[in-house]
Design an enzyme around this catalytic site. Sequence first.
Site, mmCIF file in Angstrom:
data_model
loop_
_atom_site.group_PDB
_atom_site.id
_atom_site.type_symbol
_atom_site.label_atom_id
_atom_site.label_comp_id
_atom_site.label_asym_id
_atom_site.label_seq_id
_atom_site.Cartn_x
_atom_site.Cartn_y
_atom_site.Cartn_z
ATOM 1 C CB CYS A 1 -0.954 -0.406 1.567
ATOM 2 S SG CYS A 1 -2.148 1.294 1.863
ATOM 3 N N GLY B 1 6.008 -9.234 6.223
ATOM 4 C CA GLY B 1 7.229 -8.946 6.038
ATOM 5 C C GLY B 1 8.119 -8.342 7.007
ATOM 6 C CB SER C 1 3.953 -5.341 6.080
ATOM 7 O OG SER C 1 4.083 -6.419 5.262
ATOM 8 C CB SER D 1 7.974 -13.257 4.488
ATOM 9 O OG SER D 1 8.631 -13.635 3.675
ATOM 10 C CB ILE D 2 6.923 -17.328 0.271
ATOM 11 C CG1 ILE D 2 8.077 -16.297 -0.940
ATOM 12 C CG2 ILE D 2 5.770 -17.970 0.372
ATOM 13 C CD1 ILE D 2 8.227 -17.017 -1.938
ATOM 14 C CG ASP D 3 10.908 -13.696 0.337
ATOM 15 O OD1 ASP D 3 10.428 -14.042 -0.427
ATOM 16 O OD2 ASP D 3 10.529 -12.222 0.704
ATOM 17 C CG HIS E 1 3.660 -14.084 -8.054
ATOM 18 N ND1 HIS E 1 4.853 -14.165 -8.963
ATOM 19 C CD2 HIS E 1 4.137 -13.912 -7.388
ATOM 20 C CE1 HIS E 1 4.993 -12.921 -8.780
ATOM 21 N NE2 HIS E 1 4.329 -12.662 -7.943
ATOM 22 C CB VAL E 2 3.875 -22.134 -9.056
ATOM 23 C CG1 VAL E 2 4.321 -23.248 -8.904
ATOM 24 C CG2 VAL E 2 3.675 -21.378 -10.652
ATOM 25 C CD GLN E 3 9.590 -19.052 -6.359
ATOM 26 O OE1 GLN E 3 10.394 -19.891 -5.568
ATOM 27 N NE2 GLN E 3 9.423 -18.995 -7.518
HETATM 28 O O1 F6P Z 1 8.202 -11.879 -0.832
HETATM 29 C C1 F6P Z 1 7.511 -12.167 -1.445
HETATM 30 C C2 F6P Z 1 7.869 -12.389 -2.803
HETATM 31 O O2 F6P Z 1 7.139 -13.382 -3.136
HETATM 32 C C3 F6P Z 1 9.297 -12.275 -2.780
HETATM 33 O O3 F6P Z 1 10.407 -13.562 -3.204
HETATM 34 C C4 F6P Z 1 9.395 -11.845 -4.918
HETATM 35 O O4 F6P Z 1 10.931 -10.910 -4.423
HETATM 36 C C5 F6P Z 1 8.472 -11.117 -3.933
HETATM 37 O O5 F6P Z 1 7.732 -11.120 -2.853
HETATM 38 C C6 F6P Z 1 7.308 -10.792 -5.361
HETATM 39 O O6 F6P Z 1 6.232 -10.177 -4.981
HETATM 40 P P1 F6P Z 1 4.826 -9.639 -5.757
HETATM 41 O O7 F6P Z 1 3.938 -10.457 -5.607
HETATM 42 O O8 F6P Z 1 4.742 -8.282 -5.329
HETATM 43 O O9 F6P Z 1 5.682 -9.768 -7.406
#
Ligand code: F6P
Length: 374
Positions: free
Chosen positions: A75, A104, A107, A151-153, A292-294
């Site tokens: 946002c 994350g 946020s 967060s997936i990271d 984004h599959v992951q």
């Molecule tokens: O922080 C999560 C994440 O999936 C990162 O791994 C990636 O760099 C980013 O978000 C992708 O962001 P967006 O979904 O806005 O393209």
Amino acid sequence: RKRIGILTSGGDSSGMNAAVRSITRVALQRGCVPFAIYEGYQGLVDGGNYIKRLGWEDVRSLLAVGGTSIGTARCADFRTREGRLKAVYNLITNGIDALVVIGGDGSLTGADMLRAEWKGLVDELVALGKIKEDECQHLREDLTIVGMVGSIDNDMSSTDITIGAVTSLHRICEAVDNLTSTALSHQRAFVVEVMGRHCGWLGLMAGIAVGADWVFLPERPPPLDDARYGDDWETEMCDTIKKYRSRGNRKSLVIVCEGAIDRQLNPIKADYVQKVLTERLHLDTRVTCLGHVQRGGTPCAYDRFLATVQGVEAVEAVLRSKPGVPAPMIGISHNKITAVPLMEAVQLTHAVGEAIKKKDFARAMELRDPSFTA
Ligand code: F6P
């Protein structure tokens, strides 16, 4: 009776729904009033129908649902003071005095900033005549903030794992396992790009779990420990892959983290790695960017469990909160749920990036969580 707003923010991650469910139900059990704030901070800024009281039934059947059913956003409005003034107005008019933010580091930093400005923004709203003094008397002092890391990271310091990282790791492993059969059939090399922003956790863990030949990380750029290679990672990687091929390996797998860099801090891209493998080793090489599959799909059992038990602690942290005490971030360390000062964790997280910028890669590795440096 605490009135607790719950919002998910930033990139979604599997397990966020389990967190919302847990906070809602524990809040109800502890006599609090939970609210969903839809679409992340945007809902907080826009108010109206974006803020709704939650009941026990509203969060039924959420455990197995991926993403976040209350929506999320990155946002821009909330980054402005004007946007935060609107957010405070919406919190006050709904009588919300506590906010649990699941997201994350960005946020969670936003939440802490809102709290720091809280009193000033409330005073401004009173001065502007937008809210009456008696309407906000009990809310004026402080806004309770509690952070949960979704967060997936897995890039947040001071916690071993973030909600959604393990599910994402499963997704990557499934995808790479699928690539393996076709790679073996054709004796091909695959270069797989994985997410993770500036954190190599997903790539490294996936590399170990699927048996990759080589992984490019942001925190530990190649060449690795062998001084013979100088700065020449291409030769080091090719020598390693050639060695495995000579032992009978019919396929080669290289994982490139999205934030991977070389020792000069230049990005290492999957297409370039493909070119190197094709030209120097004459391998038939394909690139797969998982994208984004992951990040999608049903949460694994661990993320459901983690989000649920952390949700319990988040409500307890709300109930323990006192004005002036730093906001906590709910984490997990050595299998124990923890509450650590939120901004200290964020600052340590940023210190990794600073160390990388200074090319102090040993420090960057050290600053990552224990599972990473093991
Ligand atoms: O922080 C999560 C994440 O999936 C990162 O791994 C990636 O760099 C980013 O978000 C992708 O962001 P967006 O979904 O806005 O393209």
